[in-house]
Design an enzyme around this catalytic site. Sequence first.
Site, PDB file in Angstrom:
ATOM      1  N   GLY A   1      23.864  38.269   5.966  1.00 37.22           N
ATOM      2  CA  GLY A   1      23.515  39.592   6.466  1.00 37.22           C
ATOM      3  C   GLY A   1      22.104  40.091   6.193  1.00 37.22           C
TER       4      GLY A   1
ATOM      5  N   GLU B   1      35.437  38.700  11.421  1.00 34.30           N
ATOM      6  CA  GLU B   1      34.173  39.113  10.820  1.00 34.30           C
ATOM      7  C   GLU B   1      33.824  40.565  11.126  1.00 34.30           C
ATOM      8  OE1 GLU B   1      30.674  36.849  11.945  1.00 34.30           O
ATOM      9  OE2 GLU B   1      29.411  37.957  10.549  1.00 34.30           O
TER      10      GLU B   1
ATOM     11  N   LYS C   1      35.568  37.183   7.063  1.00 31.07           N
ATOM     12  CA  LYS C   1      34.115  37.005   6.854  1.00 31.07           C
ATOM     13  C   LYS C   1      33.463  38.381   6.788  1.00 31.07           C
ATOM     14  CE  LYS C   1      29.974  34.969   8.856  1.00 31.07           C
ATOM     15  NZ  LYS C   1      29.403  33.767   9.454  1.00 31.07           N
TER      16      LYS C   1
END
Length: 338
Positions: free
Chosen positions: A264, A179, A221
């Site tokens: 996010g 990620e 990710k």
Amino acid sequence: MDTTRLHETATALVADGKGLLAADESTGSIRKRFEAVGVESTETNRRDYRHMLVGTPGVGDHISGVILFDETIRQAAPDGTPLVRLIEDAGMIPGIKVDKGAKPLAPHPDGGETVTEGLDGLRDRFHEYAAMGARFAKWRAVYSIGGGRPTDRCIQVNAHALARYAALAQEAGLVPIVEPEVLMDGSHNIEACFADTEAVQRAVFRELHAQGVMLEGILLKPNMVISGKDATDQADPDTVAERTLACFRRTVPAAVPGIVFLSGGQGDEQATVNLDAINRRARRDGAPWSLSFSYGRALQQAALKTWAGDNDNAEAARAAFLERAEANRQAALGQLAA
Ligand code: 13P
């Protein structure tokens, strides 16, 4: 290393338009989320909240895997059933966040950049988590845009750490979720996000290759390629979809089974609509990887607000959670109902 099993786990996590629930907030992050709805962050409250989420009837129809925090993987429901068992019984795969957080990057700790720590002792921790039932893992690196950031140094050190983590995860039989998150904070436009996301992904895949990570056994990710939160001109979902796919087509090898986006800080609806636009375009233009979700806030916000620390609200909170999970499954298929 059992490469077949790693590939099978990775593909199962992105099967049938399913995606991941990120319920791995650190103690500090969950405290902030709880405070926002007036709930004290005690171990029991954290257990009750996460038990409510993973115990939602029917959740396994939409969610393939759940990312847990160290405390949660060790917890049990009030009747003594381990949460890991509940997750498995619902047809989902348990995962574990293994990084120890983003720390100020030396030698200029005030420079606004971070490096994610947690490699020391990680081999032993992986063995422990595997014995507890975890089949995949997560490590998050963070990059901000603006004021000369992200620097090459930040990009390099985080890519190196992500790859070392990924290699250790695979050695222990866990699929690493890699990620690298380019933050959406700021007033930059979508092209700035494109350029920095491209630079970050290039460095990440260079390191994954250099360190012998098997790409068929990872999931990526990333952030979507999107306008800064405070930008006056906000790119529409179709532009987000076009730029996101263009960026990842350039940087992410076709061997990677899936890209599972983080939300996010996008609103719940925005994260769903953008994922739907990405999948509609991918179906039209073709894309080599599954494109799904690994959302934290965008899956949980409504449920957390409804629960608000009172287990009498659990049923309504579960309904709110299921609604977001179902909408995101539709979006992961590019079939979001109007
Ligand atoms: P958000 O979807 O809230 O960004 O969380 C995803 C995640 O796991 C961040 O590490």
